[in-house]
Design an enzyme around this catalytic site. Structure first.
Site, PDB file in Angstrom:
ATOM      1  NE  ARG A 197       5.512   9.674  -3.394  1.00 23.69           N
ATOM      2  CZ  ARG A 197       4.776   8.973  -2.547  1.00 23.69           C
ATOM      3  NH1 ARG A 197       3.466   9.131  -2.516  1.00 23.69           N
ATOM      4  NH2 ARG A 197       5.334   8.090  -1.740  1.00 23.69           N
TER       5      ARG A 197
ATOM      6  CG  ASP B 175      -1.987   1.056   1.142  1.00 24.91           C
ATOM      7  OD1 ASP B 175      -2.607   1.178   0.076  1.00 24.91           O
ATOM      8  OD2 ASP B 175      -2.192   1.769   2.132  1.00 24.91           O
TER       9      ASP B 175
ATOM     10  CG  ASP C 188      -6.451   0.860   0.532  1.00 22.42           C
ATOM     11  OD1 ASP C 188      -5.579   0.020   0.247  1.00 22.42           O
ATOM     12  OD2 ASP C 188      -6.236   2.084   0.583  1.00 22.42           O
TER      13      ASP C 188
ATOM     14  N   GLY D 147       2.328   3.668  -3.904  1.00 24.11           N
ATOM     15  CA  GLY D 147       2.364   5.129  -3.898  1.00 24.11           C
ATOM     16  C   GLY D 147       3.725   5.665  -4.290  1.00 24.11           C
TER      17      GLY D 147
END
Length: 205
Positions: free
Chosen positions: A73, A65, A90, A69
């Site tokens: 990016r 999780d 989620d 991310g």
């Protein structure tokens, strides 16, 4: 505390994320793999009473999780689909964790704790729904005692320590989580109500 730890964890995961991106693996694939692993581990280990082993495996996959991310990016601005997929999966992962521990309580004939686990499952989903619905109406809802990271940490820590034989930790953790989730729902409802009072009436679908 969790927000303060996130930058340090991100620095640790950055080299791994960079290596995966170089191999053409996207963040959506990591999101899906993390959820699949969480669901499989929760529904395999927890109903069998293997609480510590299950928690260790789930914790490994939960790191996805954060990893997705980091990778998002690196690959440019986050996509709408990626954000939607991440939020949706989620909920799937959280539901699997509490469903697994609920099944364990049912097998163990601990019906009161099974009810508490069910309440945590429903309340956690409601916490997320209230925020999503508020944001869908153009309001903000970043408030509450127990957001998803806090609920996940309390749940996994209490389950894992119970698997190591720590007495009463799981009932205490679940009751604490149930109360905190209920308080968070109320906090968010009140927060949205205050905002909605200042919004001019408009047609809503």
């Amino acid at each position: 505390m969790l927000k303060l730890l996130r930058p340090a964890v991100t620095r640790v995961l950055t080299p791994l994320g960079r290596a995966l991106v170089r191999r053409g693996i996207g963040p959506d694939a990591i999101t899906a793999a993390g959820t699949l692993g969480t669901v499989a581990a929760a529904l395999f280990f927890y109903p069998r009473g293997q609480l510590f082993a299950g928690t260790m495996v789930i914790t490994f996959f939960v790191l996805a999780d954060l990893l997705d991310g980091v990778m998002a990016r690196m690959t440019g601005p986050g996509s709408v689909w990626g954000a939607f997929l991440d939020s949706t999966l989620d909920r799937v992962g959280d539901a699997a964790i509490f469903s697994g521990i609920l099944l364990w309580f049912v097998v163990s004939d601990e019906m009161v704790l099974a009810g508490v686990a069910l309440f945590c499952l429903v309340a956690g989903a409601l916490v997320s729904y209230v925020k999503a619905r508020a944001e869908g109406l153009g309001l903000t809802c970043d408030v509450g005692l127990a957001e998803r990271p806090e609920r996940l940490v309390v749940g996994l820590v209490s389950i894992g320590l119970s698997g190591l034989g720590v007495p009463y930790i799981l009932p205490v953790g679940l009751w604490l989580l149930a109360v905190a989730s209920a308080v968070t729902v109320v906090q968010r409802l009140l927060h949205v109500r205050r905002q909605a009072a200042s919004v001019p009436p408009r047609p809503l679908r």
